[in-house]
Write a protein that holds these residues in place. Structure first.
Motif, PDB file in Angstrom:
ATOM      1  N   ASP A 399      47.408  25.058  48.459  1.00  0.00           N
ATOM      2  CA  ASP A 399      47.884  26.218  49.216  1.00  0.00           C
ATOM      3  C   ASP A 399      46.802  27.289  49.164  1.00  0.00           C
ATOM      4  O   ASP A 399      46.614  27.956  48.141  1.00  0.00           O
ATOM      5  CB  ASP A 399      49.180  26.735  48.600  1.00  0.00           C
ATOM      6  CG  ASP A 399      49.761  27.920  49.392  1.00  0.00           C
ATOM      7  OD1 ASP A 399      49.215  28.248  50.456  1.00  0.00           O
ATOM      8  OD2 ASP A 399      50.734  28.516  48.912  1.00  0.00           O
ATOM      9  N   MET A 401      45.187  30.782  50.258  1.00  0.00           N
ATOM     10  CA  MET A 401      45.638  32.091  50.730  1.00  0.00           C
ATOM     11  C   MET A 401      44.441  32.939  51.119  1.00  0.00           C
ATOM     12  O   MET A 401      43.450  33.021  50.387  1.00  0.00           O
ATOM     13  CB  MET A 401      46.430  32.806  49.636  1.00  0.00           C
ATOM     14  CG  MET A 401      46.960  34.181  50.054  1.00  0.00           C
ATOM     15  SD  MET A 401      47.848  35.013  48.726  1.00  0.00           S
ATOM     16  CE  MET A 401      46.502  35.366  47.600  1.00  0.00           C
ATOM     17  N   LYS A 403      43.468  36.807  52.202  1.00  0.00           N
ATOM     18  CA  LYS A 403      43.957  38.181  52.223  1.00  0.00           C
ATOM     19  C   LYS A 403      42.881  39.084  52.795  1.00  0.00           C
ATOM     20  O   LYS A 403      41.752  39.111  52.305  1.00  0.00           O
ATOM     21  CB  LYS A 403      44.321  38.631  50.811  1.00  0.00           C
ATOM     22  CG  LYS A 403      44.929  40.026  50.745  1.00  0.00           C
ATOM     23  CD  LYS A 403      45.335  40.375  49.317  1.00  0.00           C
ATOM     24  CE  LYS A 403      45.968  41.753  49.251  1.00  0.00           C
ATOM     25  NZ  LYS A 403      46.374  42.127  47.870  1.00  0.00           N
ATOM     26  N   GLN A 410      47.722  38.841  55.457  1.00  0.00           N
ATOM     27  CA  GLN A 410      47.595  37.648  54.625  1.00  0.00           C
ATOM     28  C   GLN A 410      47.956  36.410  55.452  1.00  0.00           C
ATOM     29  O   GLN A 410      48.903  36.428  56.236  1.00  0.00           O
ATOM     30  CB  GLN A 410      48.497  37.752  53.394  1.00  0.00           C
ATOM     31  CG  GLN A 410      48.423  36.544  52.475  1.00  0.00           C
ATOM     32  CD  GLN A 410      49.250  36.726  51.219  1.00  0.00           C
ATOM     33  OE1 GLN A 410      49.157  37.765  50.553  1.00  0.00           O
ATOM     34  NE2 GLN A 410      50.078  35.738  50.899  1.00  0.00           N
ATOM     35  N   LYS A 411      47.194  35.337  55.249  1.00  0.00           N
ATOM     36  CA  LYS A 411      47.456  34.054  55.911  1.00  0.00           C
ATOM     37  C   LYS A 411      47.428  32.962  54.850  1.00  0.00           C
ATOM     38  O   LYS A 411      46.701  33.060  53.861  1.00  0.00           O
ATOM     39  CB  LYS A 411      46.405  33.750  56.987  1.00  0.00           C
ATOM     40  CG  LYS A 411      46.341  34.755  58.109  1.00  0.00           C
ATOM     41  CD  LYS A 411      45.213  34.377  59.071  1.00  0.00           C
ATOM     42  CE  LYS A 411      45.072  35.386  60.199  1.00  0.00           C
ATOM     43  NZ  LYS A 411      43.946  35.064  61.106  1.00  0.00           N
ATOM     44  N   ASN A 412      48.203  31.930  55.091  1.00  0.00           N
ATOM     45  CA  ASN A 412      48.229  30.771  54.194  1.00  0.00           C
ATOM     46  C   ASN A 412      48.072  29.490  54.995  1.00  0.00           C
ATOM     47  O   ASN A 412      48.538  29.399  56.133  1.00  0.00           O
ATOM     48  CB  ASN A 412      49.532  30.722  53.414  1.00  0.00           C
ATOM     49  CG  ASN A 412      49.625  31.793  52.345  1.00  0.00           C
ATOM     50  OD1 ASN A 412      49.847  32.962  52.655  1.00  0.00           O
ATOM     51  ND2 ASN A 412      49.435  31.408  51.091  1.00  0.00           N
ATOM     52  N   THR A 413      47.430  28.493  54.391  1.00  0.00           N
ATOM     53  CA  THR A 413      47.316  27.170  55.004  1.00  0.00           C
ATOM     54  C   THR A 413      47.182  26.147  53.891  1.00  0.00           C
ATOM     55  O   THR A 413      46.940  26.498  52.726  1.00  0.00           O
ATOM     56  CB  THR A 413      46.116  27.094  55.964  1.00  0.00           C
ATOM     57  OG1 THR A 413      46.171  25.860  56.679  1.00  0.00           O
ATOM     58  CG2 THR A 413      44.799  27.150  55.215  1.00  0.00           C
ATOM     59  N   SER A 434      41.974  32.446  47.680  1.00  0.00           N
ATOM     60  CA  SER A 434      42.355  31.767  46.445  1.00  0.00           C
ATOM     61  C   SER A 434      43.179  30.541  46.806  1.00  0.00           C
ATOM     62  O   SER A 434      43.706  30.431  47.920  1.00  0.00           O
ATOM     63  CB  SER A 434      43.146  32.690  45.523  1.00  0.00           C
ATOM     64  OG  SER A 434      44.354  33.107  46.155  1.00  0.00           O
ATOM     65  N   LYS A 436      46.113  27.481  45.288  1.00  0.00           N
ATOM     66  CA  LYS A 436      47.096  27.110  44.280  1.00  0.00           C
ATOM     67  C   LYS A 436      47.621  25.706  44.590  1.00  0.00           C
ATOM     68  O   LYS A 436      47.832  25.352  45.740  1.00  0.00           O
ATOM     69  CB  LYS A 436      48.278  28.086  44.280  1.00  0.00           C
ATOM     70  CG  LYS A 436      47.944  29.511  43.861  1.00  0.00           C
ATOM     71  CD  LYS A 436      49.188  30.394  43.900  1.00  0.00           C
ATOM     72  CE  LYS A 436      48.854  31.832  43.526  1.00  0.00           C
ATOM     73  NZ  LYS A 436      50.057  32.704  43.564  1.00  0.00           N
ATOM     74  N   LYS A 444      39.938  34.055  42.452  1.00  0.00           N
ATOM     75  CA  LYS A 444      39.844  34.641  43.782  1.00  0.00           C
ATOM     76  C   LYS A 444      38.369  34.858  44.118  1.00  0.00           C
ATOM     77  O   LYS A 444      37.586  35.286  43.281  1.00  0.00           O
ATOM     78  CB  LYS A 444      40.598  35.961  43.843  1.00  0.00           C
ATOM     79  CG  LYS A 444      42.114  35.802  43.698  1.00  0.00           C
ATOM     80  CD  LYS A 444      42.824  37.142  43.771  1.00  0.00           C
ATOM     81  CE  LYS A 444      44.332  36.961  43.644  1.00  0.00           C
ATOM     82  NZ  LYS A 444      45.055  38.254  43.654  1.00  0.00           N
TER      83      LYS A 444
END
Length: 589
Positions: A399, A401, A403, A410-413, A434, A436, A444
């Motif tokens: 995951d 992230m 920022k 903020q975006k996540n992929t 960063s 996870k 980060k």
């Protein structure tokens, strides 16, 4: 006429068999082929002369055929050479008195040549690959038949001369003839092949020559036994038998081998799709359309761009993805008006179009239609890859992230099977990235676009690493004074790294381990290392990290990295320094 009817019926059966099979097969159309051959002919001469055998002989032939599909028309030429052989019984031959021997003979035998010219329909069956062809060729035409004069004369011991057997031969042009031929051909390529087959030929009402009022004559013989062992052939005393000219048929069968060369029509090959089409090639195969995806600002070609070709009603006609050169090719595009759309990482490219008029030039020169679609988005594309730290192992399902530290967002992929991920980055901004995943953790990392120019750059390549939980990581700058457990200023940056890691990953626990060398007693080293581990933990607690998330462990000299420097083993200080270290290990929950 009965034989002619039989031949016609046989050909009718063959024709229907071939045509029934061939009509459902996709045949190459409109081509000419030529087939020279060599073979052997077995004749059957029907005439009034006994005691003559007509032997087989050479056959040379040529077939020229034009096929529209399974049906065609062809012409044949055949040259055939046969030779008559007298089989009149000459052993122990006497005059009719049965005592005067006939023991001297004069024999003349002229060869017979036949030349046939015929034309007629062709029928063929072809395998789907076109490699093998079976043909039925039917011909009707005229023949020229010449030669074949045969004469046997015997002389007795009394010098009497006896004409024994005679045939005047043939000299007849314009003989009505028919021919049925089966040919099997194997093609090595589109044009050249080898063939083998057989034929049946018949010449009707062939006129014999008339020489001195006779076309055939022979002396009858009879057999009389003078003893139980030895037969005596004697002339029977009758006058020479004469036969009128016989308008009788001549027939033959033959087998042959040869070669076939096929002439294909170039005008039936479409310059665009390079395939045969009948009757109008480009109306069938259409034109090729080449689409290139480019960045509007840098001019770079764009691989992995999804491209669709849609008609004016919005129906998608063709789809594809650009290759490593940014190109996708659509073949056999029918003449129409079209819209070309593209999308790269979910961002649409500027549309292009094709008008129906552009197909006219395509069909003239076969060059195809060339189109360019442009990527006009002002953002940068960050092409990231997640690997395990200090290795090339890609990590799937991280995951990631992003920022934005300037524009607040903020975006996540998730990283894909190869550890890859994509983000679109605004110009003149700074970002924090960063990752996870269960069992992994990461620091980060900052990425900035402040120094980048969109006119020169579209893609930003980025690699981030994650460490697996339970992996011991050495802090290179954690040092202590001799026999002391006080944190030195030089150690603060490394300890701050641990603090940031724990702040970024609130669900992890960190074990701080202190190690000594083998100098000194085991108990002393164990006590010293525990005091140093406690000192590092206390510093991290002072930075706001909960004591419950920290473990202080003094390992003493129990886990030497340089194992050769054990107790009572002389080593240099540099060799001992390898064993004096502070490590942290992340425990994930």
């Amino acid at each position: 006429m009965k034989n002619l009817l039989k031949l016609v019926c046989m050909l009718f059966v063959f024709v229907n068999t071939f045509s029934a099979q061939a009509q459902n097969l996709p045949l190459e159309t409109n081509y000419l082929q030529i087939s020279p051959r060599v073979g052997y002919d077995f004749p059957s001469y029907n005439n009034n002369t006994p005691y003559i055998d007509y032997n087989g002989g050479l056959e040379l032939g040529l077939s020229v055929d034009y096929y529209w599909n399974w049906f065609g028309i062809g012409a044949d030429f055949d040259y055939i050479n046969n030779k008559p052989e007298s089989v009149y019984p000459t052993a122990d031959l006497f005059e009719f008195d049965k005592t005067t021997a006939i023991n001297s003979f004069t024999l003349s035998e002229d060869k017979i040549t036949r030349m046939f010219y015929g034309i007629g329909p062709d029928f063929q069956y072809r395998t789907p690959s076109g490699k093998f062809t079976a043909e039925l060729n039917t011909r009707v035409g005229l023949a020229s038949i010449k030669g074949g004069r045969t004469e046997l004369i015997g002389t007795s011991t009394a010098f009497n001369v006896f004409p024994l057997n005679f045939h005047a031969g043939y000299k007849d042009s314009g003989v009505f003839s028919t021919k049925g031929q089966v040919r099997f051909t194997y093609f090595f390529n589109k044009n050249f092949g080898v063939n083998a087959g057989g034929y049946y030929m018949r010449h009707f009402d062939v006129e014999e020559l008339n020489e001195s009022g006779r076309s055939a004559s022979y002396q009858p013989v009879s057999a009389a036994l003078v003893s139980a062992e030895e037969p005596i052939m004697a002339l029977d005393g009758h006058p020479l038998l004469r036969e009128e000219p016989c308008d009788c048929d001549i027939s033959s069968v033959g087998a042959f081998v040869g070669i076939t060369y096929k002439f294909t029509k170039k005008e039936n090959v479409c310059p665009v799709c390079k395939e045969d089409h009948f009757p109008h090639c480009c109306a069938t195969c259409g034109c090729g359309v080449t689409v290139t995806a480019k960045d509007k600002f840098t001019g770079d070609t764009l691989a992995d761009t999804d491209v669709v070709l849609a008609d004016m009603s919005g129906n998608i006609v063709k789809t594809g993805t650009t290759n490593s050169y940014g190109v996708v090719v659509f073949s056999d595009v029918a003449e129409n008006n079209y819209i070309i759309r593209g999308k790269l990482y979910d961002v649409a490219l500027e549309e292009s179009s094709i008008s129906v008029d552009e197909f006219k030039d395509c069909k003239k020169d076969g060059a195809g239609i060339q189109k360019v679609i442009l990527y006009g988005d002002l953002n940068f594309i960050l092409k990231g890859n997640v690997v395990e730290c200090n290795s090339d192992t890609a990590i799937q399902g991280v995951d990631v992230m992003l920022k934005d530290k300037v524009n607040v967002g903020q975006k996540n992929t998730l990283s894909d099977n190869d550890g890859n991920f994509i983000f679109h980055l605004k110009q003149a901004s700074t970002f924090e990235i960063s990752g996870k995943k269960d069992g992994y953790y990461s620091n980060k990392v900052e990425v900035s676009t402040n120094a980048l120019n969109r006119n020169n750059t579209l893609f930003i390549d980025f690699e981030m690493c994650v460490d697996p939980c339970g992996k011991a990581i050495k802090l290179d700058n954690i040092n202590f004074d001799l026999d002391k457990a006080i944190i030195l200023p030089a150690s603060i940056p490394d300890l701050q790294r641990v603090v940031r890691l724990m702040q970024d990953n609130p669900n992890i626990t960190v074990e701080m381990s202190s190690h000594t060398d083998s100098q000194g007693s085991d108990s002393y080293n164990q006590s010293l290392s525990q005091r140093r581990a406690d000192a590092t933990v206390n510093y991290i607690i002072s930075q706001g990290i909960s004591r419950d998330r920290l473990i202080a462990r003094g390992a003493g000299e129990s886990e030497l990295k340089n194992t050769k420097c054990a107790n009572n083993v002389p080593c240099t200080d540099d060799e001992h320094r390898v064993n004096r270290r502070t490590e942290f290990k992340v425990v994930c929950f």
